[in-house]
Scaffold this active site. Structure first.
Site, mmCIF file in Angstrom:
data_model
loop_
_atom_site.group_PDB
_atom_site.id
_atom_site.type_symbol
_atom_site.label_atom_id
_atom_site.label_comp_id
_atom_site.label_asym_id
_atom_site.label_seq_id
_atom_site.Cartn_x
_atom_site.Cartn_y
_atom_site.Cartn_z
ATOM 1 N N ASP A 1 0.512 -1.084 -0.148
ATOM 2 C CA ASP A 1 0.106 0.176 0.419
ATOM 3 C C ASP A 1 0.587 1.155 -0.019
ATOM 4 O OD1 ASP A 1 -2.333 1.759 1.410
ATOM 5 O OD2 ASP A 1 -3.300 0.018 0.998
ATOM 6 N N SER B 1 -7.381 5.003 -0.798
ATOM 7 C CA SER B 1 -6.753 3.626 -1.326
ATOM 8 C C SER B 1 -7.487 2.633 -1.273
ATOM 9 C CB SER B 1 -5.881 2.758 -0.013
ATOM 10 O OG SER B 1 -4.886 3.265 0.390
ATOM 11 N N THR C 1 -8.293 -1.687 1.328
ATOM 12 C CA THR C 1 -7.894 -2.481 0.045
ATOM 13 C C THR C 1 -8.708 -4.048 1.187
ATOM 14 O OG1 THR C 1 -6.052 -1.267 0.434
ATOM 15 C CG2 THR C 1 -5.417 -3.642 -0.324
ATOM 16 N N GLU D 1 -1.698 -8.187 1.641
ATOM 17 C CA GLU D 1 -1.459 -6.566 1.584
ATOM 18 C C GLU D 1 -0.700 -5.878 2.732
ATOM 19 O OE1 GLU D 1 -3.563 -2.913 1.768
ATOM 20 O OE2 GLU D 1 -4.369 -3.720 3.178
ATOM 21 N N ASP E 1 2.264 2.285 3.260
ATOM 22 C CA ASP E 1 1.117 3.417 3.476
ATOM 23 C C ASP E 1 1.871 4.413 4.680
ATOM 24 O OD1 ASP E 1 -0.355 5.469 2.188
ATOM 25 O OD2 ASP E 1 -1.591 4.213 3.612
ATOM 26 N N HIS F 1 2.959 8.099 4.721
ATOM 27 C CA HIS F 1 2.236 9.582 5.506
ATOM 28 C C HIS F 1 2.314 9.950 6.005
ATOM 29 C CE1 HIS F 1 -1.231 9.203 3.431
ATOM 30 N NE2 HIS F 1 -1.678 7.861 3.407
ATOM 31 N N ASP G 1 -1.343 0.078 -4.780
ATOM 32 C CA ASP G 1 -2.181 1.087 -5.339
ATOM 33 C C ASP G 1 -2.387 2.636 -5.893
ATOM 34 O OD1 ASP G 1 -1.597 1.370 -2.521
ATOM 35 O OD2 ASP G 1 -3.440 1.119 -1.892
ATOM 36 N N HIS G 2 -1.649 3.073 -4.640
ATOM 37 C CA HIS G 2 -1.209 4.402 -5.066
ATOM 38 C C HIS G 2 0.075 5.052 -4.622
ATOM 39 C CE1 HIS G 2 -1.579 5.387 -1.047
ATOM 40 N NE2 HIS G 2 -2.614 4.617 -1.122
#
Length: 414
Positions: A45, A91, A144, A286, A291, A295, A333-334
């Site tokens: 992620d 997400s 997710t 995952e 992720d 952040h 995913d990004h």
């Protein structure tokens, strides 16, 4: 500018290739090149190309390759959602594109832009008679995994997501965090409310005691590594943390990446359990820590989570050696954080507040050092890398949308 020496030019090194199917399990047997008995999707992620390079440099160095980078097929994925107000995906929308083949608005899980439920790859695999599973270091009901096994308009409706898992979608294996969303307020389960790592965490479910409901439906419930290792049921619900299986904060403010059950161990148990099904299986794995740490612009723990993810990819590739009829897809995913890798330069940054660089870090196996810089604490619109191997993987060696990844995996399922 903070982005002037970005490593994203490394995206040009993603060679678009395809691979032939490996030999079959028995002498003389060759799997159909584009049809897979098993599908394993591994999602980092928030993982962009620079994240993969950061993990590589810090863990195996310039002369090494990550397990996720050794797959035969590589491509990249556009991540933009079908959102009326935002260009950059969250997400939920990104996972929904991968899971259902439909682009949707941010916050939506398993539904199209009109709010209609759309079948997921996990549900299609189930309908083919395959076993299914979800493994994550986040809440098992986070965006997710939820996109692969539920349908809600709002990703925050996590108790409803859990209810749908148990009563409608019925994945055989569900392992990760998020016990608080399965139990009513003031009714802690195996994990106490207000843990020392985060005293704000407490049971907050809105759909009754879903752990008890899962047990009524035949799931074996486990809450720690020893119980997971000893579990024998073909239906497993493992909840190993109140919320995420780590503490995501800024560096020096209590951030921890030490899952009580490592991602690799959860994945290993899922593979052992699901592979008993002669019809095959679908499994989502995952790593959420990449992720969440990005952040917070926390490069140290982004590396730790990324290393754990790559160790899990290596486990999966060992499984594939004995099961060559397995399609493996490693994706992000990004991108999160606008991460860049730079040479050490004391004059490059002021080192204050949101402009602070992380590091220096040492390139593994050398005396070279580098720093990590960030442009945001949010998601970006950057494309993400994808690598794959196994039956049907050749269709993924190109520039594509998340919906195209879905379509290729669906075409490979049999």
């Amino acid at each position: 500018m903070k982005t002037r020496r970005t490593t994203l030019a490394l995206a040009a090194a993603l060679t678009l290739t395809s691979c032939a199917a490996p030999p079959g399990d028995s002498p003389g047997e060759v799997p159909t090149p584009d049809r897979a008995k098993n599908v394993i999707v591994l999602q980092g992620d928030g993982m962009g190309i620079a994240h993969r390079e950061l993990i590589r440099l810090a863990t195996v160095g310039q002369d090494g390759e990550l397990a996720m980078d050794r797959l035969e097929v590589s491509g990249w994925v556009h991540t933009d959602p079908a959102d009326p107000t935002e260009t950059v995906t969250d997400s939920a929308a990104a996972a929904t594109a991968y899971a259902t083949g439909v682009r949707t608005f941010n916050g939506a899980v398993g539904v199209d832009v009109a709010g209609n439920p759309v079948p997921s790859l996990l549900e299609r695999a189930r309908d083919l008679g395959k076993s299914t599973g979800l493994v994550t270091t986040s809440q098992v009901t986070d965006a997710t995994p939820a996109a692969f096994a539920s349908h809600v308009l709002d990703r925050d409706d996590q108790s409803e997501i859990a209810r749908q898992y148990m009563e409608e979608t019925k994945p055989d294996v569900v392992l990760g965090g998020g016990e608080d969303r399965w139990l009513p307020p003031a009714e802690p389960g195996a994990l106490p409310d207000h843990p020392w790592t985060d005293p704000t965490e407490e049971s907050a479910g809105t759909a009754g005691d879903l752990v008890a409901r899962a047990q009524e439906l035949g799931y074996e419930h486990v809450s720690n590594g020893a119980e997971l290792a000893a579990a024998t049921s073909p239906k497993l619900l493992g909840l190993f943390a109140n919320e995420e299986m780590f503490e995501h904060r800024n560096e020096g403010e209590g951030a921890i990446y030490q899952p009580s059950v490592p991602l690799r161990d959860m994945a290993s148990k899922a593979l052992d359990t699901l592979s008993a099904d002669e019809d095959g299986f679908f499994l989502l794995i995952e790593e959420e820590g990449i992720d969440e740490m990005a952040h917070h612009n926390n490069a140290h723990l982004t590396i730790a989570a990324g290393a754990a993810f790559d160790a899990t990819v290596a486990l999966v590739l060992d499984f594939v050696k004995a099961h060559p009829d397995t399609l493996v897809v490693v994706e992000g995913d990004h991108e999160t954080g606008g991460l860049t890798i730079e040479n050490v330069d004391p004059d490059d940054e002021s080192g204050e507040a949101d402009s602070r660089e992380d590091g220096p870090f040492t390139v593994a196996g050398s005396e070279l050092q580098f720093t990590v810089d960030w442009t945001t604490t949010e998601h970006t619109g950057a494309a993400t890398p994808l690598t794959a191997t196994g039956p049907g993987s050749s269709a993924l060696g190109r520039v594509q949308h998340g919906t195209d990844v879905h379509d290729a995996i669906l075409a490979a399922l049999h």
